[in-house]
Write an enzyme that holds these catalytic residues in place. Structure first.
Site, PDB file in Angstrom:
ATOM      1  N   HIS A 110     -40.709   3.775 -20.999  1.00 16.72           N
ATOM      2  CA  HIS A 110     -41.042   3.194 -19.607  1.00 16.72           C
ATOM      3  C   HIS A 110     -42.737   3.093 -19.634  1.00 16.72           C
ATOM      4  O   HIS A 110     -43.391   4.025 -20.013  1.00 16.72           O
ATOM      5  CB  HIS A 110     -40.622   4.116 -18.740  1.00 16.72           C
ATOM      6  CG  HIS A 110     -41.021   3.876 -17.251  1.00 16.72           C
ATOM      7  ND1 HIS A 110     -41.728   4.664 -16.393  1.00 16.72           N
ATOM      8  CD2 HIS A 110     -40.835   2.628 -16.480  1.00 16.72           C
ATOM      9  CE1 HIS A 110     -41.998   4.093 -15.416  1.00 16.72           C
ATOM     10  NE2 HIS A 110     -41.286   2.822 -15.307  1.00 16.72           N
ATOM     11  N   SER A 111     -43.063   2.030 -19.122  1.00 14.19           N
ATOM     12  CA  SER A 111     -44.550   1.845 -18.751  1.00 14.19           C
ATOM     13  C   SER A 111     -45.359   2.143 -19.938  1.00 14.19           C
ATOM     14  O   SER A 111     -45.266   1.665 -20.906  1.00 14.19           O
ATOM     15  CB  SER A 111     -44.772   2.510 -17.741  1.00 14.19           C
ATOM     16  OG  SER A 111     -45.927   2.318 -17.002  1.00 14.19           O
ATOM     17  N   MET A 112     -46.422   3.055 -19.771  1.00 12.37           N
ATOM     18  CA  MET A 112     -47.007   3.391 -20.862  1.00 12.37           C
ATOM     19  C   MET A 112     -46.384   3.889 -22.228  1.00 12.37           C
ATOM     20  O   MET A 112     -47.021   3.456 -23.233  1.00 12.37           O
ATOM     21  CB  MET A 112     -48.084   4.586 -20.538  1.00 12.37           C
ATOM     22  CG  MET A 112     -49.198   5.083 -21.530  1.00 12.37           C
ATOM     23  SD  MET A 112     -49.814   6.421 -20.989  1.00 12.37           S
ATOM     24  CE  MET A 112     -48.595   7.827 -21.505  1.00 12.37           C
ATOM     25  N   ALA A 114     -43.541   2.679 -22.976  1.00 10.99           N
ATOM     26  CA  ALA A 114     -43.204   1.339 -23.800  1.00 10.99           C
ATOM     27  C   ALA A 114     -44.305   0.826 -24.687  1.00 10.99           C
ATOM     28  O   ALA A 114     -44.148  -0.007 -25.759  1.00 10.99           O
ATOM     29  CB  ALA A 114     -42.771   0.428 -22.653  1.00 10.99           C
TER      30      ALA A 114
END
Length: 308
Positions: A110-112, A114
């Site tokens: 998720h997010s960072m 990713a």
């Protein structure tokens, strides 16, 4: 051996720091590694883990491991004098894989997390069987012309005074996180509770706080909030992302980060067989839509297994 319905606390001792994680499933089953975003922690995957333990199906036959990045959750902070360079997280992943003798495994990020997983999958394709990106696609890039300004802001952010350690109640921490996110109170509490450490109320000044309140400070390393002294250029980011060769899927929220649609414009042209799913939700759609997410992941993993 842990029961499949139990949630385990794990720790991994790397050469220079200890990383912690939450996990469920049989220890001998094939792992799925879950990687959280900036200033979150492993608890952001608790709703998904809890959903898996309540159901039967493909993912119940896997060992789900949600990692705390260095400086986050219960993991160690980096050593004195060190900082949180983006590519150092890639090095941490390689050390973790080596320690556990993991070969090619599935990653959900998720997010960072990713972005880190994307860089890892590009540089070490033999380590990643598949990559699921949640509300994140590509990298944060900047024009080459801003390199000097980025360096100046990054270095100056490190020398700002951070001597004062703020203390607060859990309720105050929850309110602060709610103010800067689109999360529900329930989901904020999961992340915040893993982000706090209790302090001795007698040892700190507590103006405007009830003297009987339990007080906390953030576990996360204050250095996480400094500005990066460098950014990849768009061409560098595109080259790196284009080297992801494993099966890749994006799951994002229709009310999530705008950088997802921008990322698709800039980074998807050289990616073959990309699967994209849009769900109703925000940036933490993996916390909001666990019932919808579970069959998407199961189908993706089972397709890969069938094609091998």
């Amino acid at each position: 051996m842990a029961d499949n319905n139990e949630i385990d606390e794990l720790s991994y001792q790397l050469e220079d720091l200890k990383l912690t994680a939450l996990a469920c499933g049989n220890e001998t089953d094939e792992p799925v590694l879950c990687l959280h975003g900036y200033l979150d922690n492993a608890a952001s995957f608790l709703p998904l883990i809890q959903q898996i333990t309540q159901e039967s199906g493909f993912l119940c036959e896997r060992r789900i491991i949600a990692l705390d990045w260095p400086g986050h959750g219960h993991s160690d902070h980096r050593s004195i004098g060190a900082h949180y360079y983006f590519f150092d997280y890639v090095s941490d992943l390689l050390a973790l894989f080596t320690l556990n003798n993991w070969q090619a495994i599935d990653i959900v990020a998720h997010s960072m997390g990713a972005m880190i997983a994307s860089a890892f999958a590009a540089a070490f394709p033999e380590k990643v069987k598949s990559l699921t990106l949640i509300d994140s696609f590509g990298f944060i890039c900047a024009p080459e012309a801003l390199a000097t300004d980025q360096l100046r802001r990054g270095v100056l952010s490190r020398v700002k005074s951070s001597n004062a350690t703020r203390c607060f109640t859990e309720e105050m921490a929850v309110k602060a996180r709610l103010h800067v996110s689109d999360l529900t109170v329930e989901h904020v509490k999961l992340i915040v509770q893993r982000s706090l450490i209790e302090v001795d109320a007698k040892s700190v000044a507590t103006e405007d706080i009830d003297s009987t309140s339990v007080l906390y400070r953030w576990r996360s390393d204050p250095r996480l909030r400094t500005v990066s002294p460098y950014r990849l250029s768009l061409k560098q980011g595109q080259q790196l992302f284009s080297d992801i060769k494993c099966p890749l899927q994006l799951i994002y929220g229709d009310k999530g980060m705008k950088m997802v649609t921008t990322g698709l414009e800039h980074f998807s042209s050289n990616i073959a067989n990309l699967k994209i799913t849009k769900l109703s939700g925000g940036h933490h759609v993996h916390m909001e839509k666990t019932k919808e997410l579970l069959p998407i992941l199961s189908h993706f993993f089972s397709e890969i297994k069938t094609s091998v």
